[in-house]
Structure formats: C-alpha cells, structure tokens
Write a protein that holds these residues in place. Structure first.
Motif, mmCIF file in Angstrom:
data_model
loop_
_atom_site.group_PDB
_atom_site.id
_atom_site.type_symbol
_atom_site.label_atom_id
_atom_site.label_comp_id
_atom_site.label_asym_id
_atom_site.label_seq_id
_atom_site.Cartn_x
_atom_site.Cartn_y
_atom_site.Cartn_z
ATOM 1 N N LYS A 1 0.837 -1.205 0.000
ATOM 2 C CA LYS A 1 0.000 0.000 0.000
ATOM 3 C C LYS A 1 0.867 1.249 0.000
ATOM 4 N N LYS A 2 0.429 2.217 -0.736
ATOM 5 C CA LYS A 2 1.149 3.477 -0.768
ATOM 6 C C LYS A 2 0.405 4.492 0.064
ATOM 7 N N LEU A 3 1.140 5.425 0.619
ATOM 8 C CA LEU A 3 0.507 6.516 1.326
ATOM 9 C C LEU A 3 0.854 7.797 0.585
ATOM 10 N N SER A 4 -0.078 8.695 0.552
ATOM 11 C CA SER A 4 0.207 9.943 -0.145
ATOM 12 C C SER A 4 0.489 11.028 0.857
ATOM 13 N N ILE A 5 1.485 11.778 0.577
ATOM 14 C CA ILE A 5 1.749 12.937 1.421
ATOM 15 C C ILE A 5 0.635 13.938 1.157
ATOM 16 N N LEU A 6 0.291 14.681 2.186
ATOM 17 C CA LEU A 6 -0.914 15.478 2.076
ATOM 18 C C LEU A 6 -0.642 16.857 1.514
ATOM 19 N N PHE A 7 -0.515 16.955 0.236
ATOM 20 C CA PHE A 7 -0.447 18.266 -0.372
ATOM 21 C C PHE A 7 -1.831 18.700 -0.728
ATOM 22 N N LEU A 8 -2.106 19.931 -0.456
ATOM 23 C CA LEU A 8 -3.367 20.432 -0.949
ATOM 24 C C LEU A 8 -3.328 20.474 -2.467
ATOM 25 N N PHE A 9 -2.152 20.657 -3.008
ATOM 26 C CA PHE A 9 -2.022 20.733 -4.456
ATOM 27 C C PHE A 9 -2.619 19.535 -5.160
ATOM 28 N N LEU A 10 -2.485 18.374 -4.538
ATOM 29 C CA LEU A 10 -2.961 17.203 -5.259
ATOM 30 C C LEU A 10 -4.433 16.969 -4.994
ATOM 31 N N LEU A 11 -4.965 17.723 -4.081
ATOM 32 C CA LEU A 11 -6.341 17.515 -3.668
ATOM 33 C C LEU A 11 -7.360 17.528 -4.808
ATOM 34 N N PRO A 12 -7.322 18.534 -5.673
ATOM 35 C CA PRO A 12 -8.420 18.603 -6.636
ATOM 36 C C PRO A 12 -8.243 17.672 -7.827
ATOM 37 N N LEU A 13 -7.221 16.875 -7.813
ATOM 38 C CA LEU A 13 -6.977 16.030 -8.962
ATOM 39 C C LEU A 13 -7.797 14.766 -8.833
ATOM 40 N N LEU A 14 -8.808 14.616 -9.633
ATOM 41 C CA LEU A 14 -9.726 13.511 -9.405
ATOM 42 C C LEU A 14 -9.398 12.270 -10.204
ATOM 43 N N ALA A 15 -9.338 12.430 -11.489
ATOM 44 C CA ALA A 15 -9.254 11.236 -12.325
ATOM 45 C C ALA A 15 -7.918 11.165 -13.034
ATOM 46 N N SER A 16 -7.510 9.940 -13.337
ATOM 47 C CA SER A 16 -6.222 9.796 -13.999
ATOM 48 C C SER A 16 -6.270 10.385 -15.404
ATOM 49 N N ALA B 1 9.516 11.780 -5.172
ATOM 50 C CA ALA B 1 8.776 12.184 -6.364
ATOM 51 C C ALA B 1 8.279 10.935 -7.081
ATOM 52 N N ILE B 2 7.046 10.962 -7.519
ATOM 53 C CA ILE B 2 6.492 9.842 -8.267
ATOM 54 C C ILE B 2 7.053 9.897 -9.688
ATOM 55 N N PRO B 3 7.600 8.773 -10.176
ATOM 56 C CA PRO B 3 8.207 8.795 -11.503
ATOM 57 C C PRO B 3 7.257 9.328 -12.571
ATOM 58 N N LYS B 4 7.801 10.148 -13.449
ATOM 59 C CA LYS B 4 7.067 10.648 -14.616
ATOM 60 C C LYS B 4 5.791 11.382 -14.252
ATOM 61 N N GLN B 5 5.796 11.990 -13.096
ATOM 62 C CA GLN B 5 4.609 12.779 -12.739
ATOM 63 C C GLN B 5 5.022 14.166 -12.314
ATOM 64 N N GLU B 6 4.087 15.089 -12.454
ATOM 65 C CA GLU B 6 4.281 16.426 -11.932
ATOM 66 C C GLU B 6 4.525 16.353 -10.431
ATOM 67 N N LYS B 7 5.461 17.159 -9.937
ATOM 68 C CA LYS B 7 5.634 17.236 -8.487
ATOM 69 C C LYS B 7 4.357 17.714 -7.807
ATOM 70 N N ALA B 8 3.621 18.549 -8.526
ATOM 71 C CA ALA B 8 2.392 19.075 -7.951
ATOM 72 C C ALA B 8 1.367 17.982 -7.681
ATOM 73 N N ASP B 9 1.549 16.842 -8.324
ATOM 74 C CA ASP B 9 0.661 15.706 -8.049
ATOM 75 C C ASP B 9 0.937 15.093 -6.691
ATOM 76 N N GLY B 10 2.030 15.480 -6.089
ATOM 77 C CA GLY B 10 2.330 14.962 -4.766
ATOM 78 C C GLY B 10 3.440 13.946 -4.796
ATOM 79 N N ASN B 11 3.805 13.533 -3.611
ATOM 80 C CA ASN B 11 4.859 12.556 -3.424
ATOM 81 C C ASN B 11 4.244 11.244 -3.051
ATOM 82 N N THR B 12 5.093 10.245 -2.944
ATOM 83 C CA THR B 12 4.589 9.001 -2.413
ATOM 84 C C THR B 12 5.535 8.513 -1.325
ATOM 85 N N CYS B 13 4.941 7.949 -0.281
ATOM 86 C CA CYS B 13 5.705 7.570 0.898
ATOM 87 C C CYS B 13 5.267 6.148 1.238
#
Ligand code: NAG
Ligand code: NAG
Ligand code: NAG
Ligand code: NAG
Length: 718
Positions: A2-17, A208-220
C-alpha cells in the motif's frame, strides 16, 4: 503493497487519472512560461510567519489578536525557545541552504543525540549544523515498487527537491529570518518557526512519483516510514511531526504511521500528525489513533486581498499571491463559453489542460471553476490559450475558502457566491469586462480562524470511541521556507524559484502543533506525551477573533468533527491546571478492548478488557448510546498545589450530562482524582430535528476559576 500519499493540498483537486494524462499532454506543449518577475516594494507588517503571532506566540506582542489567543506570551522564554529539544520530521527531506536552517544562536547538539547525517548526492555531513542535527533517507519500499530512483527527478539523499519537507520543518523549528518574503514580496517580514532554537532531525521517506508532476504529490511507502520512525526513536527525538496520511481511513493493522507512533509512545515521544485533506466529506480522517495528536487546518487573520473590478463598476474582493496585475480592463469570459469542441460537458468550466480554445480566449480574462484539476494548472491553461488573466471561482463545496497560489499570469481567487455574481454579470451584458488589481497583504482579517473546507473530518471510523481530530491549527495560506529545486506552483513548466512559499493543507497545521509540543516538553520535561496532548486539547478554544463560534467555509458553526477540542493555544497549554494522563500500559489496555491483544510479549490482556469508553482521553465520543451511559476519567493536578475544581457542562442536544463527584479537591501537585460522567438520552431526544445516529455535540469543563479544563463530547443515540 500500500502506498501513502503525502498530504499536499495541491494534489487535492486532482480527481481522475484522465485529468493527469491531459495535464501532461498540455505541459508537453507548453513552450513558454513567465520566468521573470518584478518584486514589488510595498510595505508590509513585520510578521511573516503570521500564524505564530496569531496563536499568541510572539514575545514582542502587544495585543494584536483581537480577542483571539493571548496578548503577550512568555512561553517562548520559559521554553528557552525550544532549546535542547529535538523535533523529528518524517517528510520529503530538507533544503539545508535555506536561511531558516542557519544555526546562529543555537545551543550545542544535545549529548543524548545518536542520529547521523547520511551522505548522498547533493547532501553530506557538511549540510548539517546545530540546527539540522540529523538527516536520513529511506527508499527501499519506494524502489521495490517503482524501481531505481530517477536521479533527475529526486535526489537519493535527505535533500528536499519538493518543498514540502522544507516548509513543514521551518514552520516547526525554523530559525528567525529577517526580511523574508514570497515571490512578489507578499508577507514580507521576519519568518520563524514555533520553536526557533529547537534542533531538527529530518527523515526523508517521501519521493517524487516517476514521470509525474511534483504538484501531483509525493509518495511515501509504509516500510520506509516505519523504518524512519524507528530510527527517529533510536536517535533520540523528543517530538515527531508527520504531515503524511492516507486518502481514506486505513485500518489500524495497515497504518504504519499508527504502528510507528505506538513505538514512539513507549519512549514518550509526542507524535503530531495531520488530519488529512479529504474534507468537506465526513468520516475522512487520517491518523485517527488515540496515541497521536491529530491536527485539522484552519485560517489565520491574514489575507492577500486582490480586488477584481467588473465593467459595471462592481468590486469583488478576491485573494491571491500572484505578483502580476492588469491595469486595464479586458473582455471577461466564462470558461464553458470558450472551450474547444471536444471537451466533456461536465468539465467545461474547469479549464483543464487543452480544454480552452485559443481563438476564443486570446486577450481575455477567463473565469474558471474549481472542482477537478490543479488550481495552478488552470492558470497555466488560460495562459497557454493566450488569455491575459484568470479568475479562479470556488465550487459550492469550497464555499468561501480562499486558498491562494502564485499563478503564472494575473489572477485572483473568489468564493462561490462571488463566482456566481461574476457569472451573472457575464450573462447579463453584451461586453463583459474586468480588471485585476495587484494583491496586497492584509492583517487583522476577520473572522479568523475559519475551518478549511479541505480539512478531513470525523466521525472516527477506525476508533469510534475516540473523538478526532484533536485540535485545529493554522493550515491555510501558510508561509514558510521552500526548496531551491521546485517552483512555487510545483509545476514542471514553471521555472520561477523562491526562498519562501505560501501553501495550504493539514500538512501545514501539523508542524504548528509539533512546535507547541516541543515548547511544552522544554517547560515540563516530566510530562508524558499523553499529558502534553491533554494540555493542548483541554486549553484549545472554540471562538474566533470576533468572539463568535469558529465557522466552517460556508459560514456555519463548525463542530468538533472539524476542530476537535478547538484551536490550539500554546500559551494556555503551558498551564492547563489538570491533565488527562495515560501511560503506555493504559494504551495497551485500550488496544486489548479494541481487539489487538498481542502487541507486546511482556503484556497480557486481562480476561475482561475495560470499556474503550473509559480510556482516559481528554475528549468524549459515544456512538449509538442506548438510554444511559456512564464513563470514567481521571485527572492529574499539574497546577496549584491546593485547588478546587467545579464541574459544568453544556450537554449535547437531547442528552443530560452529570458528573460524580461534581467537585474535585486537590492538595498537592501530581494528585489524581477520578470521576464519572453519566450521559442520558432525554425522552424527547429525537424531537429536535436530529435523526437516529446523528451526532450531537457538547462539552464539559472542570474549572477552578483560573483554569478551564474543557472536553468536547460527540454523542449519538442508537
Ligand atoms: C560535501 O558537500 C559539499 C557541498 O556540496 C562539498 O563541497 C564537499 O566537498 C562535500 N564533502 C564530502 C566529504 O563529500
Ligand atoms: C528521468 O526523468 C527525466 C525527467 O522527468 C526524464 O526525462 C527521463 O526520461 C527519466 N529517465 C528514465 C530512465 O526514466
Ligand atoms: C465527467 O463525466 C465522465 C463520464 O462522462 C466521468 O468519467 C468523469 O469522472 C466526470 N468528471 C467529473 C469531474 O465529474
Ligand atoms: C445499543 O443497543 C443496540 C440494540 O440492542 C446494540 O446493538 C448496540 O450495541 C447498543 N449500543 C451500545 C453502545 O451499547
């Protein structure tokens, strides 16, 4: 895994892939961004890290809090500014060159410290000093899942190439830095952490998640976090600040932060965690365990007022920290009216990547709505399509919450009602026009605090007998230090770099409370982590700087499911009068009742476990009660040696609340007194508009005339 997402508000409004895909497409096509900006020489108030003054933690303070917080603080002095206390941060690393991590005036590294500065590309022991005394990174879990780290995307070292870790670390323990300001000079003044002389140990677990915008958030990853927390315990941190959470509540067994924090509890380390950014929906809390302090997010009394003038002369007060303006009026359009032909109907208003038609947008100001897609990316889209300016309108769910960003073109954000006014204006005239003024920093803003729409809420679905979150703290538009490797928007195409940045999230609220815990640890080294949590909770406040109840983003009174016991007040927490203490064994007993019986080989659960409702927590959550319930609590005197406390309550609607005894006498410090509280559903409890299962809220207080030891209650009937 399982992955956990760091809580950026930036990634909040991103709904669908699909949105992500669109975004990348668009980013690839974007050739040019603003990279030059003029700083604006406006004069501002001296307090940059406004949040600390807002909670009364400023020693030069005359009363500027307008009834909120304290007029003058001596807690910083009493705590030696956090001297000798070590705060560990589990996050995305640190940018050690930031002035916020200079070590002038810092005391020596505590002799008890066992941590290290781990070498890696862009980081070695020369980056540590008396401020940053420890730095490690954890990447096993990440690389098992994603393969080897791409070294152009992140640094295989404790270095923060994201910004999040640098921001949270400087909020908690940043050194004082004069004349700090954001891009464009907003909020200029002295930046400071809450415990400016405390030491920092950084544990990088988010990548940083590979090949993704940093604004999409990190993964931990769980195993990385657990390893980091265990090292932090071994290294000798006193407080842990963890601004990481899950998108949805995780069961205890799968919650590595909860498990790691339980290890920390054994060493009496205080653990502060963010509540999550999944509001305004209920039952969305991250980090719901009783052995962590769960922190929600609210605003402070500072705004970044950016006037928007419509062609009919109407002025609307938006907010932004965008350092550009439009002096002249330009044609104003609604996004849905200027989209390209192939855009799905339900997202035409959203200004998603490649959705706007350049021929219809060129030279105009576009009203875009929040909902899906990143806020800053919407501005990028307007710019791509040749727009001159952009208005970001809240969706109804966002209410009047104004989250500010440094957009890439002249812009301002407006609340839902104002967005509807603008839309009505566009619809009512043939040639709608608008002009966007430059924002300015405004202090003494009222009302404040207001709960953020994004803050995750109770009820606590993992631990139903524990009311969460515990407290709220500043998490909206918070200024702190930033990584030198990321733009303020975190968008790849944004090449602007800043030393300080303003961002929002419960991630920003958590280090505020961690810093307060560090100060309490310095003042009361003998207190347990449960006592520190109790002190922060029972002294929290439910009113705003206008004397009214703390409201939510829609203007309704907020509830303990949003703010827990209320807004934290460090000064008051230093002298709480009584605390609800709980030992490691008490927590093991709680776990027995919870059904987890094999935590420690040295500890055997009793045949009959105590009721979970009697766990000595400083707040009360009673779901589905039948008729009458009696619970017990024990308070410890940490105030005057001789004192008398009287009980009072404001029962939840439909219930009666009584304590026995109703008076507590103390004749020495450290003395414990137990009492019981009986909560009784009244016959008419269903007749006041609440339906079965709905929670009602109230509180009870023990008062000696000087201390008010308050506990919120959330009760529902079966
Ligand atoms: C540590 O990093 C600094 C700055 O990048 C560099 O100048 C120095 O040579 C490095 N030291 C070691 C021992 O690698
Ligand atoms: C590493 O990341 C960069 C930037 O995102 C990308 O251009 C490159 O293709 C990546 N390398 C690999 C091996 O994936
Ligand atoms: C829009 O509708 C599509 C299906 O037509 C759906 O997949 C998507 O989630 C919707 N987007 C939003 C933001 O509601
Ligand atoms: C209340 O009664 C119902 C029905 O008998 C039962 O299912 C529920 O567990 C009871 N609640 C509590 C808190 O005892």
């Amino acid at each position: 895994m399982k992955k956990l997402s760091i809580l950026f508000l930036f990634l909040l409004p991103l709904l669908a892939s699909c949105v992500e895909k669109q975004l990348k497409l668009y980013i690839a096509e974007l050739k040019e961004v603003v990279s030059v900006f003029k700083s604006n020489p406006r004069k501002y108030s001296v307090q940059t890290t406004r949040s600390w003054r807002f909670v009364g933690l400023e020693e030069d303070g005359h009363n500027i809090n307008h009834g909120f917080g304290e007029s003058r603080s001596d807690i910083l002095k009493r705590a030696g500014y956090g001297k000798k206390v070590i705060v560990g941060l589990i996050d995305s690393g640190v940018w050690p060159e930031s002035k916020s991590f200079r070590d002038e005036g810092m005391g020596p590294i505590p002799g008890s410290w066992k941590g290290i500065c781990q070498n890696g590309p862009d980081f070695n022991s020369s980056h540590c000093n008396k401020k940053i005394i420890g730095a490690r990174y954890y990447i096993k879990g990440f690389e098992k899942y994603y393969g080897p780290l791409n070294m152009t995307e992140d640094s295989r070292s404790p270095r923060d190439k994201d910004g999040h870790g640098t921001h949270t670390a400087s909020t908690a323990v940043g050194s004082r830095v004069k004349n700090a300001a954001t891009l464009g000079g907003f909020a200029r003044g002295t930046a400071t952490g809450g415990a400016p002389l405390a030491h920092l140990a950084i544990y990088k677990v988010c990548w940083a998640i590979p090949k993704q915008e940093k604004a999409d958030g990190n993964t931990c990853f769980e195993e990385d976090m657990l390893a980091a927390i265990d090292d932090a315990i071994g290294d000798g941190v006193h407080v842990l600040s963890i601004s990481i959470g899950t998108r949805e509540p995780a069961p205890l067994k799968e919650d590595s932060i909860a498990i790691g924090a339980f290890h920390a509890l054994q060493n009496d380390i205080v653990v502060a965690c963010s509540a999550g950014n999944e509001g305004p929906a209920p039952s969305t809390l991250s980090n719901p365990s009783p052995w962590v302090i769960t922190v929600g997010a609210s605003s402070v009394d500072r705004a970044f007022s950016a006037p928007l003038v419509l062609g009919n002369g109407m002025e609307i007060k938006g907010q932004t920290v965008t350092p550009y303006k439009l002096d002249k009026s330009y044609p104003l359009v609604f996004a849905s009216d200027v989209v390209a032909s192939n855009v799905p109907k339900n997202v035409t208003s959203q200004c998603l990547a490649n959705s706007l038609s350049p021929t219809k947008v060129k030279g105009k100001i576009v009203l875009c709505m929040r909902g899906s897609g990143m806020r800053v990316a919407k501005g990028m889209e307007v710019k791509r399509a040749g727009g001159f300016g952009f208005i970001l309108g809240n969706s109804q769910a966002n209410g009047n919450d104004l989250i500010v960003d440094a957009h890439v073109l002249p812009a301002t954000s407006v609340g839902y009602n104002d967005a509807m006014k603008i839309l009505n204006y566009i619809r009512s005239t043939k040639y709608p026009m608008a002009r966007i003024g430059l924002a300015r920093t405004v202090i003494h803003y009222r009302p404040a605090p207001v709960m953020a729409s994004f803050t995750s809420r109770g009820p606590n679905v993992i631990h139903p007998s524990i009311l969460k979150p515990d407290v709220t703290a500043p998490g909206v538009n918070i200024m702190a230090a930033w990584s030198g490797a990321t733009a303020p928007s975190k968008l790849y195409e944004d090449k602007r770099l800043v030393k300080y940045n303003i961002i929002s999230g419960t991630s920003m609220a958590c280090p505020h409370v961690a810093a307060a815990a560090a100060l309490l640890r310095a003042i009361h080294p003998e207190w347990s982590s449960a006592a520190i949590r109790s002190a922060l909770m029972t002294t929290a406040w439910m009113k705003n700087n206008m004397g009214g109840p703390i409201a939510d983003h829609s203007g309704n009174a907020a509830t303990p499911f949003q703010f827990g016991s209320g807004h934290f007040r460090p000064e008051k927490a230093a002298d709480p009068g009584l605390v609800y203490d709980a030992s490691y064994t008490d927590h093991l007993l709680y776990l027995c009742s919870y059904g987890v019986k094999n935590v420690s080989p040295k500890f055997k659960c009793p045949t009959v476990s105590p009721s979970m409702y009697n766990f000595n927590y400083p707040s009360v959550s009673l779901p589905q009660i039948n008729g009458t319930v009696t619970i017990t609590r024990t308070v410890t005197n940490v105030g005057a040696s001789s004192s008398v406390y009287f009980f009072s309550a404001r029962p939840p609607p439909g219930f009666a609340v009584k304590a026995s005894p109703g008076v507590l006498f103390f004749n020495h410090v450290g003395q414990k007194k137990s009492f019981s509280i009986t909560i009784k559903a009244r016959e008419d409890s269903m007749s006041n508009g609440r339906s079965k299962g709905d929670y009602g809220f109230g509180w009870y207080t023990w008062s000696d005339g000087h201390h008010d030891v308050r506990s919120p209650m959330a009760v529902s009937s079966a």
